[in-house]
Design an enzyme around this catalytic site. Structure first.
Site, mmCIF file in Angstrom:
data_model
loop_
_atom_site.group_PDB
_atom_site.id
_atom_site.type_symbol
_atom_site.label_atom_id
_atom_site.label_comp_id
_atom_site.label_asym_id
_atom_site.label_seq_id
_atom_site.Cartn_x
_atom_site.Cartn_y
_atom_site.Cartn_z
ATOM 1 N N PRO A 321 -19.059 41.448 -18.963
ATOM 2 C CA PRO A 321 -18.419 42.602 -18.320
ATOM 3 C C PRO A 321 -17.409 43.212 -19.293
ATOM 4 C CG PRO A 321 -17.496 40.545 -17.490
ATOM 5 C CD PRO A 321 -18.492 40.169 -18.531
ATOM 6 N N ASP A 476 -14.541 41.592 -23.625
ATOM 7 C CA ASP A 476 -15.056 40.836 -22.483
ATOM 8 C C ASP A 476 -13.910 40.667 -21.473
ATOM 9 O OD1 ASP A 476 -15.925 38.926 -20.710
ATOM 10 O OD2 ASP A 476 -16.895 37.676 -22.233
ATOM 11 N N HIS A 477 -14.087 41.237 -20.302
ATOM 12 C CA HIS A 477 -12.993 41.244 -19.313
ATOM 13 C C HIS A 477 -12.724 39.864 -18.722
ATOM 14 C CE1 HIS A 477 -10.011 43.285 -17.128
ATOM 15 N NE2 HIS A 477 -10.618 44.452 -17.002
ATOM 16 N N ARG A 478 -13.608 38.900 -18.970
ATOM 17 C CA ARG A 478 -13.339 37.552 -18.462
ATOM 18 C C ARG A 478 -12.292 36.858 -19.327
ATOM 19 N NH1 ARG A 478 -19.483 35.775 -18.825
ATOM 20 N NH2 ARG A 478 -19.039 36.741 -20.826
#
Ligand SMILES: Cc1cc2nc3c(=O)[nH]c(=O)nc-3n(C[C@H](O)[C@H](O)[C@H](O)COP(=O)(O)OP(=O)(O)OC[C@H]3O[C@@H](n4cnc5c(N)ncnc54)[C@H](O)[C@@H]3O)c2cc1C
Length: 1001
Positions: A321, A476-478
């Site tokens: 994401p 990466d939004h994680r």
């Protein structure tokens, strides 16, 4: 039905008829991959590695070390079933696991090399030699294409190329033959027959060992060998009702987050094995192919390996994401600075990204399935390059965080050259921690790049425009959030726009590969200005505090050292290193006599311990050193105060002397070096019996009237083991109880296992023990415990030593009044030794980590350097230690497992002491030395010992690791004969040769 394969003694030269097994590089039960080195053997010419080309698990019976084995006879076995660690006696083995599987008349096979962990097959691109051509060692005979690059296939055997050879364009599995080498031109096979791409070795030379041809030295297994080790401490997932899964499979399932329900098992009778679990977590290719595909009309051609790899990675990136953030940055100053420093702008930008990342280490992390973050400190950045054939290649610039610019420029020039012709070695393109794509030179005004699984961010650099150069991060939004990235870009902007603030510190002259690294950030002295009684107060006079105070006064800064003991030296001098080694020295004299008769000297073994003299000598050493230290401290003008220090506020310390009234001093900066006392867990009777002396710790054992006849030790760490062997040598009967399933948990696995084997011949060790009670009176103590099966026992002894670790105790320092934060019991610090209050530092045992005297002293000097305005850092990865056992265990730097955890692709070679001339002469043949190297840089990053005289041998290892020496340098160094130091050169040459086979320079 399990399948077993025999590993046979290879024929390494025409004249070789037998070989001697020198080491096993794997143990029974270990996983074996194709191309793994499982053992080393000594032939009439040299020590050689034995590589196998069969994946599976090593299985007993394994030939004994030192056994002479005929060419073709079995050394051991490989089984395809996990957990099947030994083949049954009399069981028929009908397959070979290595090169002897190739039909004999074809010669020695040239097999498809495994050039990276993920490579399973390669495509033959060219043959550089033809059948009949003469081959010399090091000749390149072919090139092969892997999923990432085109690589040379180099051979290390003299002879003539012989058919059948694999067709150009054919796909050959790793470990399968591409062609052969014969020793005689007349024997070459040039019939035009080729090995097809799907060639499988069918003409297996079957063996069925039975009594008559079973090698004499292979022992029959006596007990069930150890279980296969799984990494990590996670408990296995729960059993699934009605489904059988191996314990290892359940452990792997826990690590990968795989649900066992509904998983097909391929083990015996449908048991789920680890491979089934691993398959459930798909590769990039599997992810890519599992996504819905839209049909496209037309006649497609097959993608090349590299096109496929890019396609799979890009499709797999859809699992990330992502979001993008852009900032415009002026690169003019950095471009000028790069020119002045004779480095490319690409290298300067990479270094700037790394400098800015020191404040935002998260940018370098990665998401790991499932729900884990890999926190990496190594800055290994992939930088996109276009290859000459138009493909995209991303070579990795390694170690950006610690290398000077000139070294990075050298690395980069070589990488680009190899990337353009797609001749990168696997370590040069695998596992970047961050990626940079610079299309600015192509004139694009803005673009975004796609991160692939394994990194959290990719930087896209476009062309310079009216508002500067757009730097766009896709993240990466994680792992990262927008604010993190915006702040990082802000710091990067400052770093790039004002390069003079940092570039001098990382220019060619700065050497950063030291255990005390000079930081690349600008140096400032954090001693706050003010009208203080003393600029710096140091609390504690052990190795950490004393070295810090000495360094400060040596540089002209006034320092006070507050120590609540009459003499400096701390635990090290009064309760630790020095007294324990004085005992060890006496014990050594007794133990060394055991070799005398073997060497031809009789009548020396009846040694008798004179305890009063042992103690007199020990105290003389301690007192003399204590007086010397105090004299030196005062002579250097350290303001030495005896008393207990506690904080009143952020700039005031209260000192309570042994005699007289408490008083206060004000200070600009403080260094806490108060150590860590022995910790006694709440076992019934343990703490209660301290006062009577029936129970002792390393703080109180120094008043023994005589060595105990029987000694109980609770705790199997370094201190417990040192004490156990000392008292064993003094004649005590020793029982050691350890609550974990292994003693010496902090020591490198293989070294620890060997040392434990020696120790268990001398004392009784009970692991997984539950200790119920310690009771009695001094001289008549009782230890009640149960073993791992719950069977209760008791041990009557004179005294019980609680060797259950050390734990900082800061409860009386009033840290809450000054806002110094803790991390558990230890004081929390950064690599400079700064606490959460920038003007208060902490060093040594009180900050946890390695609790060793030289570590404390190093950290003390690091704190002093920072206080002097020289930004410096302690680097644990270059630290070292010796366990004064017999043989001694020692480490410098990293083990392979530690290196892997830091994302370094490391390899090791080891040599048993038993083959060293000097060790044989002195009868000190127990143990081994191991060298660990970073495959990418060829640098030595670890040296591990189990050897007598390790305490002096280790100095050479320290210089190799802290000096950042390469395998080449050590391989070329001249070591004197006969000394154990020759092993270093031998190991470096072996590792270098091993790396040459896979890494083309
Ligand atoms: C049996 C044993 C064997 C060991 N062998 C080795 C070895 O072979 N090699 C090795 O490297 N390490 C060894 N160690 C470890 C080594 O002793 C320690 O790591 C080292 O001494 C730590 O140094 P330090 O300066 O942090 O603390 P310490 O040496 O503990 O010094 C702290 C000093 O601060 C004083 N102090 C505490 N609180 C205050 C206060 N509030 N005010 C004033 N003064 C205070 C203490 O009295 C002490 O003098 C051994 C330890 C033990 C127990």
């Amino acid at each position: 039905m399990s399948q077993h394969y025999a590993i046979t003694m290879p024929q390494l030269s025409d004249t070789m008829t037998e070989g001697v097994l020198v080491t096993w590089e794997k143990q029974a039960g270990d996983k074996v991959e194709r191309g793994d080195i499982v053992a080393t053997v000594e032939t009439d010419k040299a020590i050689m590695d034995v590589e196998v080309f069969k994946a599976g698990y090593l299985a007993a019976p394994l030939a004994e070390l030192g056994a002479t084995i005929a060419v073709g006879a079995a050394l051991g076995y490989i089984t395809d079933t996990m957990g099947d660690v030994a083949i049954a006696v009399g069981e028929v083995v009908d397959a070979l696991a290595q090169t002897e599987m190739i039909p004999h008349h074809a010669g020695t096979p040239i097999v498809m090399p495994q050039l990276s962990d993920t490579m399973t097959e390669g495509v033959v691109v060219t043959w550089e030699k033809q059948p009949g051509d003469q081959i010399r060692r090091g000749d390149i005979v072919a090139t092969v294409e892997t999923d990432k690059a085109i690589m040379d296939v180099e051979v290390f055997q003299e002879g003539f190329l012989s058919g059948p050879i694999a067709d150009v364009g054919s796909v050959v599995e790793v470990g399968h033959p591409m062609g052969f080498i014969v020793d005689d031109a007349a024997k070459t096979n040039d019939t035009g027959v080729t090995l097809g791409g799907d060639h499988k070795i069918k003409d297996v030379h079957h063996v069925a060992p039975h009594a008559a041809d079973k090698p004499a030295h292979i022992p029959t297994p006596k007990s069930t060998p150890a279980q296969i080790a799984a990494s990590g401490n996670q408990p296995p997932v729960a059993r699934v009702p009605g489904r059988q899964a191996s314990p290892y499979a359940r452990k792997v399932a826990a690590q990968l987050g795989v649900n066992l329900t509904g998983l097909a098992g391929t083990g015996p009778a449908g048991v789920i094995v680890a491979a089934d679990v691993a398959r459930a977590r798909p590769s990039m290719a599997e992810v890519a192919h599992s996504l819905p595909q839209v049909d496209v009309p037309g006649q497609g051609r097959a993608m090349t390996s590299m096109e496929k790899a890019v396609s799979h990675a890009m499709t797999a990136s859809l699992t990330l994401p992502t979001f993008t953030v852009t900032m415009n940055i002026s690169t003019a100053a950095l471009t000028a600075a790069a020119k002045a420093n004779k480095v490319s702008v690409t290298v300067a930008i990479a270094k700037a990204c790394s400098v800015a990342m020191e404040k935002f280490p998260r940018m370098n992390w990665a998401y790991q399935p499932v729900d884990k973050l890999v926190e990496r400190a190594n800055h290994d950045f992939g930088i996109a390059v276009t290859s000459n054939d138009g493909g995209l290649v991303v070579p990795i610039l390694h170690g950006i965080e610690h290398k000077p610019l000139a070294a990075l420029q050298g690395d980069w020039a070589g990488l680009v050259e190899r990337a353009r012709v797609r001749k990168l070695a696997p370590a040069e393109y695998a596992n970047p921690t961050f990626t940079i794509s610079n299309m600015g030179m192509m004139g694009v005004s803005h673009f975004t790049a796609i991160p692939t699984p394994g990194i959290a961010a990719i930087m896209a650099i476009a062309a310079n425009g009216p508002q500067g150069t757009p730097f766009t991060l896709t993240c990466d939004h994680r792992v990262l959030n927008g604010a993190d990235v915006a702040l990082y870009l802000g710091v990067l902007k400052q770093t790039i726009e004002a390069p003079d603030a940092w570039i001098a510190g990382v220019s060619a002259a700065a050497s950063l590969s030291a255990s005390v690294a000079t930081h690349s950030a600008p140096a400032v002295s954090p001693i706050p200005e003010g009208n203080w009684d003393i600029p710096v107060v140091v609390i504690g006079g052990g190795p950490g505090g004393e070295d810090c105070a000495r360094d400060l006064v040596d540089h002209g800064v006034k320092a006070m050292m507050v120590n609540n003991e009459p003499f400096p030296g701390g635990e090290c001098l009064w309760r630790g290193c020095i007294p324990s080694k004085a005992w060890r020295a006496a014990a050594d004299v007794i133990r060394n006599r055991t070799h005398d008769a073997e060497m031809g000297v009789d009548g020396t073994t009846a040694s008798k311990l004179n305890w009063a003299q042992v103690e007199k000598h020990r105290r003389w050493v301690q007192n003399t050193r204590g007086e010397m230290a105090l004299k030196a401290d005062k002579g250097m003008k350290i303001d030495v105060r005896e008393g207990f220090g506690e904080f009143v506020d952020a700039h005031t310390l209260k000192i309570t002397p042994v005699e007289g009234e408490p008083y206060s001093v004000t200070f600009g900066a403080a260094v806490i070096a108060t150590g860590a006392p022995a910790f006694v867990p709440p076992i019934p009777g343990a703490r209660e019996n301290l006062a009577s002396g029936g129970v002792a710790t390393s703080d109180t054992i120094w008043n023994l009237p005589a060595p105990p006849k029987k000694l109980g030790i609770v705790g199997g760490g370094v201190i417990g083991v040192e004490m156990a062997q000392i008292f064993h040598d003094f004649g005590s009967e020793v029982l050691m109880l350890e609550r974990h399933d292994r003693i010496l948990g902090e020591i490198e696995d293989e070294i620890a296992k060997s040392l434990i084997a020696t120790l268990e011949k001398e004392i009784t060790v009970v692991t997984s023990a539950a200790i119920h009670e310690v009771s009695g009176t001094s001289g008549a103590m009782k230890l009640r415990y149960s073993n791992k099966d719950g069977v209760e026992s008791s041990f009557d002894c004179d005294i019980v030593l609680m060797a259950t670790g050390k734990r900082p105790d800061t409860s009386k320092l009033n840290l809450d009044r000054v806002g110094v934060e803790l991390d558990g019991a230890a004081i929390k610090v950064n690599a400079r030794g700064q606490t959460s209050q920038p003007h208060i530092y902490a060093v040594g045992d009180v900050i946890g980590g390695y609790m060793l005297a030289h570590t404390a002293a190093t950290q003390g000097r690091v704190a002093a350097e920072n206080l002097l305005g020289e930004a410096a850092e302690y680097n644990q990865d270059l630290d070292c230690g010796v366990t004064f056992s017999r043989p001694q265990a020692g480490f410098v730097g990293l083990s392979v497992a530690q290196a892997k955890a830091r994302g370094i692709d490391a390899t090791e070679a080891k040599m048993p002491m038993s083959i060293d001339a000097k060790a044989m002469i002195t009868g000190e043949t127990d143990g081994m030395i191991k060298l660990v190297a970073d495959k990418a840089s060829g640098k030595i990053i670890g040296v591990h010992f189990l050897a007598d005289h390790c305490d002096t041998l280790i100095g050479a290892g320290v210089m190799m690791v802290s000096g950042g020496m390469s395998l080449k340098q050590v391989a070329h160094a001249i070591f004197p004969h006969p000394t154990q130091t020759e092993i270093f050169g031998e190991l470096a040459r072996r590792l270098l040769n091993r790396l040459r086979r896979t890494v083309k320079k």
